[in-house]
Motif scaffolding. Sequence first.
Motif, PDB file in Angstrom:
ATOM      1  N   GLY A 138      20.431  13.944  72.218  1.00 43.33           N
ATOM      2  CA  GLY A 138      19.869  14.878  73.183  1.00 43.33           C
ATOM      3  C   GLY A 138      20.777  15.073  74.381  1.00 43.33           C
ATOM      4  N   LEU A 139      20.627  16.233  75.027  1.00 45.06           N
ATOM      5  CA  LEU A 139      21.402  16.585  76.206  1.00 45.06           C
ATOM      6  C   LEU A 139      20.560  16.335  77.442  1.00 45.06           C
ATOM      7  N   HIS A 140      21.120  15.596  78.400  1.00 44.27           N
ATOM      8  CA  HIS A 140      20.427  15.273  79.643  1.00 44.27           C
ATOM      9  C   HIS A 140      21.192  15.897  80.807  1.00 44.27           C
ATOM     10  N   ILE A 141      20.484  16.639  81.631  1.00 41.15           N
ATOM     11  CA  ILE A 141      21.092  17.289  82.791  1.00 41.15           C
ATOM     12  C   ILE A 141      21.078  16.305  83.962  1.00 41.15           C
ATOM     13  N   GLN A 147      24.921  14.421  80.266  1.00 44.53           N
ATOM     14  CA  GLN A 147      25.115  13.318  79.331  1.00 44.53           C
ATOM     15  C   GLN A 147      24.516  13.749  78.002  1.00 44.53           C
ATOM     16  N   ASP A 148      25.356  13.830  76.988  1.00 44.21           N
ATOM     17  CA  ASP A 148      24.924  14.273  75.666  1.00 44.21           C
ATOM     18  C   ASP A 148      25.001  13.095  74.704  1.00 44.21           C
ATOM     19  N   ILE A 149      23.837  12.608  74.252  1.00 41.52           N
ATOM     20  CA  ILE A 149      23.809  11.536  73.258  1.00 41.52           C
ATOM     21  C   ILE A 149      24.071  12.172  71.899  1.00 41.52           C
ATOM     22  N   GLU A 160      28.617  11.679  75.142  1.00 44.55           N
ATOM     23  CA  GLU A 160      29.646  12.416  75.885  1.00 44.55           C
ATOM     24  C   GLU A 160      29.141  12.614  77.308  1.00 44.55           C
ATOM     25  N   LEU A 161      29.922  12.172  78.268  1.00 42.53           N
ATOM     26  CA  LEU A 161      29.556  12.292  79.678  1.00 42.53           C
ATOM     27  C   LEU A 161      30.534  13.227  80.371  1.00 42.53           C
ATOM     28  N   GLN A 162      30.006  14.257  81.048  1.00 38.11           N
ATOM     29  CA  GLN A 162      30.825  15.167  81.846  1.00 38.11           C
ATOM     30  C   GLN A 162      30.272  15.182  83.266  1.00 38.11           C
ATOM     31  N   LEU A 163      31.170  14.932  84.234  1.00 37.06           N
ATOM     32  CA  LEU A 163      30.770  14.889  85.638  1.00 37.06           C
ATOM     33  C   LEU A 163      31.692  15.770  86.474  1.00 37.06           C
ATOM     34  N   GLN A 164      31.108  16.650  87.268  1.00 40.59           N
ATOM     35  CA  GLN A 164      31.875  17.400  88.247  1.00 40.59           C
ATOM     36  C   GLN A 164      32.250  16.456  89.385  1.00 40.59           C
ATOM     37  N   LEU A 169      25.993   9.765  87.346  1.00 42.43           N
ATOM     38  CA  LEU A 169      25.141   9.258  86.276  1.00 42.43           C
ATOM     39  C   LEU A 169      24.226   8.228  86.908  1.00 42.43           C
ATOM     40  N   PRO A 170      22.883   8.499  86.958  1.00 39.62           N
ATOM     41  CA  PRO A 170      22.009   7.608  87.718  1.00 39.62           C
ATOM     42  C   PRO A 170      21.943   6.193  87.156  1.00 39.62           C
ATOM     43  N   LYS A 171      21.289   5.327  87.906  1.00 39.25           N
ATOM     44  CA  LYS A 171      21.232   3.905  87.582  1.00 39.25           C
ATOM     45  C   LYS A 171      20.749   3.681  86.153  1.00 39.25           C
ATOM     46  N   HIS A 172      21.488   2.861  85.421  1.00 40.69           N
ATOM     47  CA  HIS A 172      21.145   2.558  84.036  1.00 40.69           C
ATOM     48  C   HIS A 172      21.666   1.166  83.704  1.00 40.69           C
TER      49      HIS A 172
END
Length: 234
Positions: A138-141, A147-149, A160-164, A169-172
């Motif tokens: 799934g894709l998470h905004i 973040q695309d699992i 796949e993680l893409q960050l501007q 990426l919040p606490k995990h």
Amino acid sequence: MRSCLVFCAVSLLALTLPAQTASEVEITAEPGHHLALENQYVRVFKVEVAPHAATLMHRHRHDYVFVTLGPSHVENDVAGKPPVALRLQDGETWFVPGGFAHIAKNLSDQPFRNITIELLQNEKSRQSPPPKWDEERGLHILNGGTQDILFVKDGARASELQLQPGGILPKHHHAGPHLVVAVTDLNLRSDVEGKGASNVQLKAGDIAWVKGGFTHTLTNAGQQNAKLITLEFQ
């Protein structure tokens, strides 16, 4: 006469078999595959094939994941099957079941590069329940990114993680270890709960093995968009 024919046939077979065996090599003996990391979970190779060149016929004994570095045009020649041409994008990530031998041909004018990650516990994971992750795909905004699992295979979860710039990426929590593959240059700030912040800098194509057992947030501290692939284990 009959015994002579049998002897000749056996001798011919003995001469032929080594030649057939020599035409296929283990992945560790393939010149384009450079071993970069090995532990109980994975064996990671940095792969590079020159323009219009090809690998040797090599065997994949384990299931594996590959991450393409840069756009590419390749031909996959699996032993006993027709060739298949593929066009792959930068950062494209695939899971491939093992148990075959093939030749990879670079059809482009640029080097073909990827990170090949063998999953060394694939046999064991097939016989046990999958990890109890909340999402398998799934894709998470996020705040300034996504973040695309991508998939969960053989006890590993690929994302796949893409960050501007400034994206978070919040606490995990990471219960187990994970592998990071940098698709772009990375300048990330990791705020680990109870330990404070530290910066992680990787060049495109670099890998990093990160032990588990911590909770953190991740921020793109660089001036460019950041893209990475993670492979998590439990």
